[in-house]
Design an enzyme around this catalytic site. Structure first.
Site, PDB file in Angstrom:
ATOM      1  N   HIS A 288      36.805  54.898  48.566  1.00 53.48           N
ATOM      2  CA  HIS A 288      38.010  54.347  49.195  1.00 53.48           C
ATOM      3  C   HIS A 288      37.894  54.248  50.711  1.00 53.48           C
ATOM      4  O   HIS A 288      38.525  53.364  51.330  1.00 53.48           O
ATOM      5  CB  HIS A 288      39.230  55.185  48.809  1.00 53.48           C
ATOM      6  CG  HIS A 288      39.620  55.019  47.372  1.00 53.48           C
ATOM      7  ND1 HIS A 288      40.328  53.942  46.913  1.00 53.48           N
ATOM      8  CD2 HIS A 288      39.362  55.793  46.279  1.00 53.48           C
ATOM      9  CE1 HIS A 288      40.512  54.039  45.601  1.00 53.48           C
ATOM     10  NE2 HIS A 288      39.937  55.164  45.202  1.00 53.48           N
TER      11      HIS A 288
ATOM     12  N   ASP B  61      43.015  37.024  49.239  1.00 51.66           N
ATOM     13  CA  ASP B  61      42.761  38.226  48.440  1.00 51.66           C
ATOM     14  C   ASP B  61      41.270  38.565  48.488  1.00 51.66           C
ATOM     15  O   ASP B  61      40.416  37.675  48.368  1.00 51.66           O
ATOM     16  CB  ASP B  61      43.202  37.998  46.990  1.00 51.66           C
ATOM     17  CG  ASP B  61      43.192  39.290  46.183  1.00 51.66           C
ATOM     18  OD1 ASP B  61      44.149  40.075  46.348  1.00 51.66           O
ATOM     19  OD2 ASP B  61      42.242  39.517  45.407  1.00 51.66           O
ATOM     20  N   ILE B  62      40.959  39.855  48.685  1.00 54.96           N
ATOM     21  CA  ILE B  62      39.565  40.291  48.714  1.00 54.96           C
ATOM     22  C   ILE B  62      39.016  40.287  47.282  1.00 54.96           C
ATOM     23  O   ILE B  62      39.619  40.866  46.375  1.00 54.96           O
ATOM     24  CB  ILE B  62      39.442  41.695  49.320  1.00 54.96           C
ATOM     25  CG1 ILE B  62      39.995  41.699  50.757  1.00 54.96           C
ATOM     26  CG2 ILE B  62      37.988  42.169  49.312  1.00 54.96           C
ATOM     27  CD1 ILE B  62      40.057  43.073  51.390  1.00 54.96           C
TER      28      ILE B  62
ATOM     29  N   GLU C  51      45.031  44.758  48.937  1.00 56.07           N
ATOM     30  CA  GLU C  51      43.914  43.974  49.477  1.00 56.07           C
ATOM     31  C   GLU C  51      44.307  42.509  49.700  1.00 56.07           C
ATOM     32  O   GLU C  51      43.453  41.645  49.848  1.00 56.07           O
ATOM     33  CB  GLU C  51      42.708  44.038  48.535  1.00 56.07           C
ATOM     34  CG  GLU C  51      42.881  43.331  47.207  1.00 56.07           C
ATOM     35  CD  GLU C  51      43.499  44.220  46.133  1.00 56.07           C
ATOM     36  OE1 GLU C  51      43.297  43.937  44.946  1.00 56.07           O
ATOM     37  OE2 GLU C  51      44.186  45.197  46.484  1.00 56.07           O
TER      38      GLU C  51
ATOM     39  N   ASP D 176      38.744  50.919  52.708  1.00 62.26           N
ATOM     40  CA  ASP D 176      39.611  50.759  53.886  1.00 62.26           C
ATOM     41  C   ASP D 176      38.889  49.998  54.988  1.00 62.26           C
ATOM     42  O   ASP D 176      39.490  49.183  55.706  1.00 62.26           O
ATOM     43  CB  ASP D 176      40.047  52.131  54.402  1.00 62.26           C
ATOM     44  CG  ASP D 176      41.094  52.787  53.522  1.00 62.26           C
ATOM     45  OD1 ASP D 176      41.646  52.097  52.644  1.00 62.26           O
ATOM     46  OD2 ASP D 176      41.355  53.986  53.714  1.00 62.26           O
TER      47      ASP D 176
ATOM     48  N   ARG E  36      37.219  32.096  55.315  1.00 62.65           N
ATOM     49  CA  ARG E  36      36.339  32.404  54.177  1.00 62.65           C
ATOM     50  C   ARG E  36      34.889  32.566  54.637  1.00 62.65           C
ATOM     51  O   ARG E  36      34.213  33.542  54.274  1.00 62.65           O
ATOM     52  CB  ARG E  36      36.425  31.278  53.143  1.00 62.65           C
ATOM     53  CG  ARG E  36      35.637  31.569  51.858  1.00 62.65           C
ATOM     54  CD  ARG E  36      35.428  30.304  51.033  1.00 62.65           C
ATOM     55  NE  ARG E  36      34.552  29.338  51.699  1.00 62.65           N
ATOM     56  CZ  ARG E  36      33.222  29.443  51.735  1.00 62.65           C
ATOM     57  NH1 ARG E  36      32.600  30.480  51.171  1.00 62.65           N
ATOM     58  NH2 ARG E  36      32.503  28.528  52.364  1.00 62.65           N
TER      59      ARG E  36
ATOM     60  N   ASN F 119      35.769  49.541  45.737  1.00 65.12           N
ATOM     61  CA  ASN F 119      36.251  50.923  45.827  1.00 65.12           C
ATOM     62  C   ASN F 119      35.503  51.839  44.874  1.00 65.12           C
ATOM     63  O   ASN F 119      35.111  52.955  45.229  1.00 65.12           O
ATOM     64  CB  ASN F 119      37.744  50.974  45.508  1.00 65.12           C
ATOM     65  CG  ASN F 119      38.609  50.793  46.754  1.00 65.12           C
ATOM     66  OD1 ASN F 119      38.160  51.042  47.866  1.00 65.12           O
ATOM     67  ND2 ASN F 119      39.836  50.360  46.555  1.00 65.12           N
TER      68      ASN F 119
END
Length: 345
Positions: A227, A214-215, A257, A231, A279, A222
């Site tokens: 946005h 997960d980011i 994400e 992306d 990572r 964002n």
């Protein structure tokens, strides 16, 4: 191309399909036919494996079971694409049938003319009458030849259109399994691959393992940069996955994400090492903004790792990796957490 067999091979496959459908009380409909045709032709290995397993376990593939197989392994098209392709195929076949029917009418007429000609060629026929009959047959022979040439051309055109439709089916099926933003496998494709590999699980063989990724602080990214930049961040993380995930391993955009990586033949420690490489790779990225060319760093990901336990469901397997991911988040983010230990052989 999905179906490459000749007409003779197709006929042989059909002869195998019908007894199988009857034996398993499968309804005589296009869904059942598609399932069993792809099974006997060997064009769909995952479907064949699923059916072979069911047959080994003496499971009767009735209407409900057959429809489930169709949805999981055959029908990857969305409804609109499937309807459009079906309409195109029916149009092509209708044209071909119409051409054949017309030529069939011509052939009937030609046959009648030949019969009449035979009657007229008796011993007492006058020479002028005989010549006149010959002229008529010659004319109708030329007309019949023209009709057959036209039919051949029309059927050749229909064949080309059908081949084009087959290629379109393959393309749409592939598109339905790929995430448009990143080019990775999408959630549907990942779930199917997961089911496939878990179905091949052999105790004592390494893996499979799964990474959930997960980011970090993506909403903040964002909100701060827009946005379009968000992306770009997603695509950058996807690129890091592509660079680090090789061979049979499968990387997917799982949603928003969040990403997932399936490692079919990797134990927990190997999966943990790969997660750490990912990572570090993401943390080292600098991403350029669209508006002012500024390089933005400090993009990180959190990862959870789990190794499959014999007998657990795919949902539980991914759920354990999700718990490990949540632990990474709550412990400060930008880290890797593994759930459990390598299972014993």
């Amino acid at each position: 191309m999905r179906y490459q067999e000749s007409i003779e091979e197709s006929v042989a496959f059909v002869r195998q399909v019908m007894p199988l459908m009857a034996r398993h009380s499968a309804p005589m409909n296009p869904i059942s036919f598609a399932v069993w045709y792809e099974y006997v032709s060997g064009v769909n290995p995952r479907l064949k494996e699923a059916i072979d397993t069911a047959l080994k376990d003496k499971i009767v593939l009735d209407a409900a079971a057959t429809e489930l197989l169709y949805r999981r392994f055959v029908a990857d098209l969305d409804a609109d694409s499937a309807n459009r392709l079906a309409l195109d195929f029916h149009r092509i076949m209708a044209d071909a049938v119409q051409s054949a029917a017309y030529t069939g009418t011509q052939a009937d007429s030609y046959g009648s003319s030949l019969q009449q000609f035979s009657k007229e060629l008796d011993a007492d026929a006058a020479v002028p009458a005989t010549l006149d009959a010959i002229d008529r047959v010659l004319i109708e022979t030329l007309q019949m030849q023209t009709s057959m040439v036209a039919l051949g051309k029309r059927l050749e055109d229909s064949h080309k259109e059908i081949e084009s439709l087959r290629a379109e089916v393959v393309r749409v099926r592939q598109d339905a399994m790929v995430d448009g933003l990143t080019g990775l496998a999408n959630r549907r494709s990942f779930d199917l691959d997961m089911d496939n590999w878990l179905g091949q699980f052999v105790p004592g063989v390494p893996g499979p393992s799964v990474l959930m990724i997960d980011i970090d602080y993506f909403k903040k990214v964002n909100d701060t940069y827009g946005h379009l930049f968000g992306d770009k961040v997603i695509r950058t993380v996807a690129e890091m996955l592509k660079r680090n995930v090789k061979g049979q391993d499968i990387a997917a955009r799982y949603g928003g994400e969040e990403f997932a990586v399936l490692l079919p033949k990797t134990q927990l420690e190997g999966a943990r090492a790969l997660a750490e490489n990912i990572r570090v790779a993401v943390a080292g990225c600098r991403i350029r903004r669209h508006d002012n060319e500024e390089l933005v760093g400090h993009i990180t990901v959190s990862l959870g790792v789990a190794c499959y336990l014999k007998g657990e469901s795919a949902q539980n397997f991914i759920g354990r990796a999700d718990k490990a991911l949540y632990a990474s988040k709550t412990q400060g983010r930008n880290r890797v957490t593994a759930h459990g230990i390598d299972p014993m052989p």
